[in-house]
Design a protein around this motif. Structure first.
Motif, PDB file in Angstrom:
ATOM      1  N   GLN A   1       0.842  -1.197   0.000  1.00  0.00           N
ATOM      2  CA  GLN A   1       0.000   0.000   0.000  1.00  0.00           C
ATOM      3  C   GLN A   1       0.877   1.247   0.000  1.00  0.00           C
ATOM      4  O   GLN A   1       0.656   2.177  -0.789  1.00  0.00           O
ATOM      5  N   SER A   2       1.872   1.264   0.869  1.00  0.00           N
ATOM      6  CA  SER A   2       2.753   2.424   0.982  1.00  0.00           C
ATOM      7  C   SER A   2       3.490   2.697  -0.323  1.00  0.00           C
ATOM      8  O   SER A   2       3.594   3.838  -0.770  1.00  0.00           O
ATOM      9  N   GLU A   3       4.018   1.648  -0.934  1.00  0.00           N
ATOM     10  CA  GLU A   3       4.752   1.811  -2.187  1.00  0.00           C
ATOM     11  C   GLU A   3       3.855   2.358  -3.288  1.00  0.00           C
ATOM     12  O   GLU A   3       4.238   3.276  -4.018  1.00  0.00           O
ATOM     13  N   LEU A   4       2.665   1.804  -3.412  1.00  0.00           N
ATOM     14  CA  LEU A   4       1.741   2.257  -4.452  1.00  0.00           C
ATOM     15  C   LEU A   4       1.279   3.692  -4.210  1.00  0.00           C
ATOM     16  O   LEU A   4       1.200   4.495  -5.134  1.00  0.00           O
ATOM     17  N   ARG A   5       0.990   4.006  -2.966  1.00  0.00           N
ATOM     18  CA  ARG A   5       0.490   5.337  -2.646  1.00  0.00           C
ATOM     19  C   ARG A   5       1.561   6.411  -2.788  1.00  0.00           C
ATOM     20  O   ARG A   5       1.258   7.562  -3.082  1.00  0.00           O
ATOM     21  N   SER A   6       2.818   6.047  -2.590  1.00  0.00           N
ATOM     22  CA  SER A   6       3.884   7.041  -2.642  1.00  0.00           C
ATOM     23  C   SER A   6       4.203   7.502  -4.056  1.00  0.00           C
ATOM     24  O   SER A   6       4.811   8.539  -4.251  1.00  0.00           O
ATOM     25  N   ARG A   7       3.755   6.776  -5.045  1.00  0.00           N
ATOM     26  CA  ARG A   7       4.114   7.152  -6.416  1.00  0.00           C
ATOM     27  C   ARG A   7       2.904   7.423  -7.306  1.00  0.00           C
ATOM     28  O   ARG A   7       3.023   7.472  -8.516  1.00  0.00           O
ATOM     29  N   GLY A   8       1.777   7.630  -6.701  1.00  0.00           N
ATOM     30  CA  GLY A   8       0.588   7.798  -7.527  1.00  0.00           C
ATOM     31  C   GLY A   8      -0.280   8.957  -7.122  1.00  0.00           C
ATOM     32  O   GLY A   8       0.194  10.015  -6.681  1.00  0.00           O
ATOM     33  N   TYR A   9      -1.548   8.729  -7.243  1.00  0.00           N
ATOM     34  CA  TYR A   9      -2.585   9.732  -7.038  1.00  0.00           C
ATOM     35  C   TYR A   9      -2.467  10.431  -5.696  1.00  0.00           C
ATOM     36  O   TYR A   9      -2.614  11.652  -5.605  1.00  0.00           O
TER      37      TYR A   9
ATOM     38  N   LYS B   1      -1.708  15.197  -2.297  1.00  0.00           N
ATOM     39  CA  LYS B   1      -1.049  15.862  -1.175  1.00  0.00           C
ATOM     40  C   LYS B   1      -0.349  17.144  -1.643  1.00  0.00           C
ATOM     41  O   LYS B   1      -0.423  18.184  -0.988  1.00  0.00           O
ATOM     42  N   ARG B   2       0.305  17.074  -2.786  1.00  0.00           N
ATOM     43  CA  ARG B   2       1.022  18.233  -3.315  1.00  0.00           C
ATOM     44  C   ARG B   2       0.030  19.357  -3.670  1.00  0.00           C
ATOM     45  O   ARG B   2       0.270  20.517  -3.364  1.00  0.00           O
ATOM     46  N   VAL B   3      -1.089  19.017  -4.268  1.00  0.00           N
ATOM     47  CA  VAL B   3      -2.069  20.016  -4.703  1.00  0.00           C
ATOM     48  C   VAL B   3      -2.826  20.615  -3.523  1.00  0.00           C
ATOM     49  O   VAL B   3      -3.034  21.825  -3.454  1.00  0.00           O
ATOM     50  N   THR B   4      -3.234  19.775  -2.578  1.00  0.00           N
ATOM     51  CA  THR B   4      -4.070  20.255  -1.466  1.00  0.00           C
ATOM     52  C   THR B   4      -3.269  20.635  -0.232  1.00  0.00           C
ATOM     53  O   THR B   4      -3.757  21.367   0.627  1.00  0.00           O
ATOM     54  N   GLY B   5      -2.057  20.094  -0.124  1.00  0.00           N
ATOM     55  CA  GLY B   5      -1.255  20.340   1.061  1.00  0.00           C
ATOM     56  C   GLY B   5      -1.671  19.480   2.243  1.00  0.00           C
ATOM     57  O   GLY B   5      -1.161  19.635   3.337  1.00  0.00           O
ATOM     58  N   CYS B   6      -2.616  18.579   2.012  1.00  0.00           N
ATOM     59  CA  CYS B   6      -3.120  17.714   3.084  1.00  0.00           C
ATOM     60  C   CYS B   6      -2.776  16.258   2.804  1.00  0.00           C
ATOM     61  O   CYS B   6      -2.768  15.826   1.648  1.00  0.00           O
ATOM     62  N   GLU B   7      -2.522  15.540   3.859  1.00  0.00           N
ATOM     63  CA  GLU B   7      -2.303  14.098   3.747  1.00  0.00           C
ATOM     64  C   GLU B   7      -3.661  13.426   3.570  1.00  0.00           C
ATOM     65  O   GLU B   7      -4.567  13.628   4.385  1.00  0.00           O
ATOM     66  N   PRO B   8      -3.845  12.646   2.488  1.00  0.00           N
ATOM     67  CA  PRO B   8      -5.141  11.979   2.306  1.00  0.00           C
ATOM     68  C   PRO B   8      -5.407  10.977   3.429  1.00  0.00           C
ATOM     69  O   PRO B   8      -4.473  10.354   3.936  1.00  0.00           O
TER      70      PRO B   8
END
Length: 102
Positions: free
Chosen positions: A27-35, A40-47
């Motif tokens: 999960q961590s690997e997939l989430r770190s390189r995708g949507y 997070k970059r656009v909203t500034g918030c951690e999903p």
């Protein structure tokens, strides 16, 4: 057709409606390189993320044969197998082998 076939299967067995468990590391690997990284970059918030790793293992070998028979009993699935020239018998044998740990 395939959408409705999946809906029919999900209606027959609760397990077919559940989320597929994915190990936390994956999960961590997939989430770190995708949507989620873009979000997070656009909203500034951690999903807010859910951990599905505690769900029933996939595939659940204790019911794999029964699940495959139910899937292959669906007319649309069987038609798709025919169109792909994939033998349902081969699919069932593979599942049996997987269940035995071969």
């Amino acid at each position: 057709d395939s959408y409705y076939a999946l809906g029919e299967l999900a209606g027959k067995k609760r397990k077919f409606r559940e989320k597929i468990p994915v190990p936390v590391q994956t999960q961590s690997e997939l989430r770190s390189r995708g949507y989620n990284t873009v979000l997070k970059r656009v909203t500034g918030c951690e999903p807010k993320l859910r951990d599905y790793s505690k769900n029933t293992p996939f595939p659940d070998v204790s019911s794999l044969r029964e699940d495959i028979e139910l899937i292959l009993d669906n007319a649309v699935v069987r038609r798709d197998f025919d169109e792909l020239s994939v033998s349902p018998t081969l699919f069932t044998r593979s599942a049996n082998s997987f269940s035995r740990g071969d």
